[in-house]
Design a protein around this motif. Structure first.
Motif, short mmCIF file in Angstrom:
data_model
loop_
_atom_site.label_atom_id
_atom_site.label_comp_id
_atom_site.label_asym_id
_atom_site.label_seq_id
_atom_site.Cartn_x
_atom_site.Cartn_y
_atom_site.Cartn_z
N TYR A 171 4.43 26.25 167.15
CA TYR A 171 4.71 25.35 166.03
C TYR A 171 3.63 24.28 165.86
O TYR A 171 3.62 23.57 164.86
N ARG A 218 11.68 19.71 169.19
CA ARG A 218 11.63 21.14 169.52
C ARG A 218 11.84 21.38 171.02
O ARG A 218 11.29 20.67 171.85
N VAL A 221 13.01 29.69 172.09
CA VAL A 221 12.42 29.18 170.86
C VAL A 221 11.64 30.31 170.21
O VAL A 221 10.79 30.94 170.85
N CYS A 261 13.01 23.61 164.23
CA CYS A 261 12.88 24.65 165.25
C CYS A 261 13.84 25.80 164.95
O CYS A 261 14.91 25.60 164.39
#
Length: 644
Positions: A167, A117, A160, A141
């Motif tokens: 996450y 990620r 992101v 991601c």
């Protein structure tokens, strides 16, 4: 004391403590009880941790689903590209495509199941130990890439979704596709299916393995994979489906391992990694079966109370076809718009331009009532030629129209050639061109304009000149037209760090034609040039040398000053300099207007020290100790190593 009294006294003393045997027995019993309690609590803790991980996975996974739902529910012009190898080519207008030449987008959601990620972000550290999820190797991601309508697809405009920390330590397997929404199958409504499976890490033999499934939301029925469940995560795009506009359609492309490669050229092409991207960003552009990503392109309204107005040239326009006339603007919904941008004058052979919206001509005087996003298209119509006029069309080698104009027809029995358009349809740095008649290949200057004519630009590659200081590495390269004399070419400097320490630069020579004078050489083919060196002269007695490599300078000042601490500076200067004074206190008149990028200067000084100041910004003092100093100057600062 009597014997009985001593025994009684001993018994009384024992009442004040425990014997060693008693203590051992008590500790053993207490330890057994604690072991029993811990064995009882361990399953409870495991159940608690397991339950907490499942709850966290549900919360995070649902949050990602809601994010995509919010982004797409009120979006328009949705295109889902599944399992694409590399990165699709995108222009500021939209997807580069033969099939859909006018698709335009503002945003893109990228689903990456391959990399750690944050890997696509320009500030990615590359350190796998700086976050817990990286140490465990967690992948999965969602990126949002914005500003597609301004600069095309650029990972430097990516964020992101929800932030990397959202996450947690979970791994995600995410996919997206489109199909009919079977909750409203009779209405033939399209939907975006967004599927997500979430795993938590399990420690095994020194590594983490993501084998523990914590969350799953899949819309595919096992009985019929072509049909989607009505349950699960289906994002209804009612506003798109109900709008009677073809450019609001929901489209889908799926690229599988056994895909038809012709889809690439027809629908979407592969992009090359842009200059300046990070090494990890460049990896996304590699085309391979193991490097696949899903892209969701869409247009997004900025505000429910505002509408976006875009202004584009028609794809058939003789002026900047398909480009933006001006940047989009936002206005209040329900307001009337009249302030149209000024349209460029019609080129020769075209009527005055007019605006279209939704295929209808716009009355710019009365204005347009705005209740939705509108794209206004500027259209130029060709004039019908007069009896003494003919159409002349100019094409590039691919058959695309570079220019089209009306010219006066040659009179009966006379000769008249066409006026060649300015500019170049190709990269003028690397290619020349020659206009020839498409049907005969005859040069434009030899074709009589006695009727409609079509010319094509014949591409002529310019020879490439490469320069190598050490004879192996290519330091720089330039392109020149065939027939150019090297005496008219600006030759780059040798790279100082590649010159042997006991040598100095002498001259450039032609590799393989060392005896030919470079200034007499005429370029007709790719040519490599290399350096010839000569022995470095010894440093004069009682002096030191300062070698300065100027990398860049401020635009407002290109002077240098030289001073000495306690006396007039005694020095000489060589290299890229034509003017120098010495034996005097100088403050800015030593190298007047001679500093420049990639220039090199060598100061030899005899005083105890010397201070060199460039552009009244960088100043550095050097001691006379019989040595050679080598420094680099960039943007107001001196460096001991090349700053690049």
């Amino acid at each position: 004391m009597k014997r009985g009294d001593r025994m009684n006294n001993s018994k009384k003393k024992n009442l004040n403590g425990f014997t060693l045997v008693e203590l051992i027995v008590v500790i053993s019993i207490f330890g057994a009880i604690m072991v029993a309690i811990l064995n009882f609590l361990k399953p409870a803790n495991t159940i608690h941790d397991d339950t907490q991980a499942t709850m966290d996975a549900n919360l995070i996974s649902s949050g990602l689903i809601e994010y995509v739902d919010d982004e797409l529910r009120y979006a328009t012009n949705v295109l889902v590209i599944e399992d694409f190898k590399g990165v699709p080519k995108v222009s500021p207008k939209g997807i580069v495509s033969d099939e859909w030449p006018s698709l335009a987008f503002t945003n893109c959601i990228v689903i990456d199941n391959n990399n750690l990620r944050g890997y696509a972000l320009s500030d990615y550290s590359g350190d796998d130990t700086d976050r817990l999820d990286k140490r465990m190797g967690a992948t999965g991601c969602i990126y949002k890439v914005s500003k597609l309508d301004q600069g095309g697809f650029d990972f430097n405009n990516a964020t992101v979704a929800m932030g990397v920390d959202f996450y947690d330590k979970f791994m995600f397997d995410i996919s997206a596709s489109t199909n009919l929404n079977y909750t409203d199958a009779n209405k033939n409504l399209k939907a975006v299916n967004f599927n997500i499976t979430t795993y938590s890490p399990v420690y095994n033999n020194g590594t983490y393995e993501f084998t523990k499934k914590r969350f799953e939301r899949d819309t595919v029925k096992s009985a019929d994979t072509a049909q989607r469940k009505s349950t699960g995560n289906v994002i209804n795009l009612t506003n798109i489906n109900n709008a009677e506009r073809p450019d609001w359609n929901v489209r889908n492309l799926k690229f599988t391992t056994d895909m038809d490669e012709n889809l690439f050229g027809k629908y979407v092409e592969n992009a090359d990694a842009p200059a300046g991207c990070t090494p990890q960003q460049a990896k996304y552009y590699e085309v391979s079966d193991t490097n696949r990503y899903t892209y969701i392109f869409y247009q997004k309204k900025k505000s429910a109370k505002k509408c976006t107005l875009s202004f584009m040239y028609a794809d058939s326009s003789p002026v900047s076809p398909g480009a933006a006339v001006r940047d989009p603007i936002e206005i209040e919904k329900g307001s009337k718009f009249k302030l149209f941008p000024t349209a460029p004058a019609a080129p020769s052979g075209y009527d005055a331009p007019y605006w279209l919206a939704g295929g209808k001509k716009v009355d710019t005087t009365a204005g347009v009532e705005v209740n939705e996003d509108i794209t206004f298209v500027l259209v130029y119509n060709e004039k019908k030629p007069n009896a003494d006029q003919v159409w002349v069309t100019w094409l590039d080698e691919s058959g695309n129209v570079y220019q089209k104009n009306l010219e006066t027809k040659a009179a009966e029995g006379s000769f008249q050639s066409a006026t060649e358009p300015g500019g170049s349809p190709y990269d003028a740095d690397k290619f020349d061109h020659e206009w020839v008649e498409q049907s005969t290949g005859t040069k434009c200057s030899e074709v009589n304009i006695n009727g409609p004519k079509t010319f094509v630009a014949k591409k002529i590659a310019k020879p490439k000149l490469t320069f190598s200081t050490n004879g192996t590495d290519v330091d720089s390269e330039i392109y020149v037209s065939k027939g150019t004399k090297m005496s008219a070419v600006t030759i780059p400097n040798a790279v100082p760090s590649k010159i042997p320490s006991d040598k100095i630069f002498d001259k450039w020579v032609i590799d393989g034609k060392e005896s030919e004078k470079i200034e007499d050489y005429t370029v007709n083919e790719d040519t490599k040039f290399k350096c010839v060196f000569k022995d470095k002269p010894p440093i004069p007695s009682g002096s030191s040398v300062v070698k300065i490599h100027v990398k860049s300078i401020f635009s407002y000042n290109n002077n240098a000053a030289v001073t000495c601490s306690n006396q007039a500076a005694d020095f000489s200067v060589s290299g890229d300099a034509t003017v120098a004074r010495h034996k005097g206190n100088h403050y800015g008149d030593i190298l007047v207007n001679q500093l420049g990028e990639n220039r090199n200067f060598e100061f030899t000084f005899y005083t105890p020290d010397i201070t060199i100041q460039l552009q009244w910004a960088g100043a550095r003092k050097f001691e006379n100790n019989g040595s050679v100093y080598e420094v680099w100057y960039k943007d107001g600062n001196f460096y001991d190593t090349d700053p690049g």
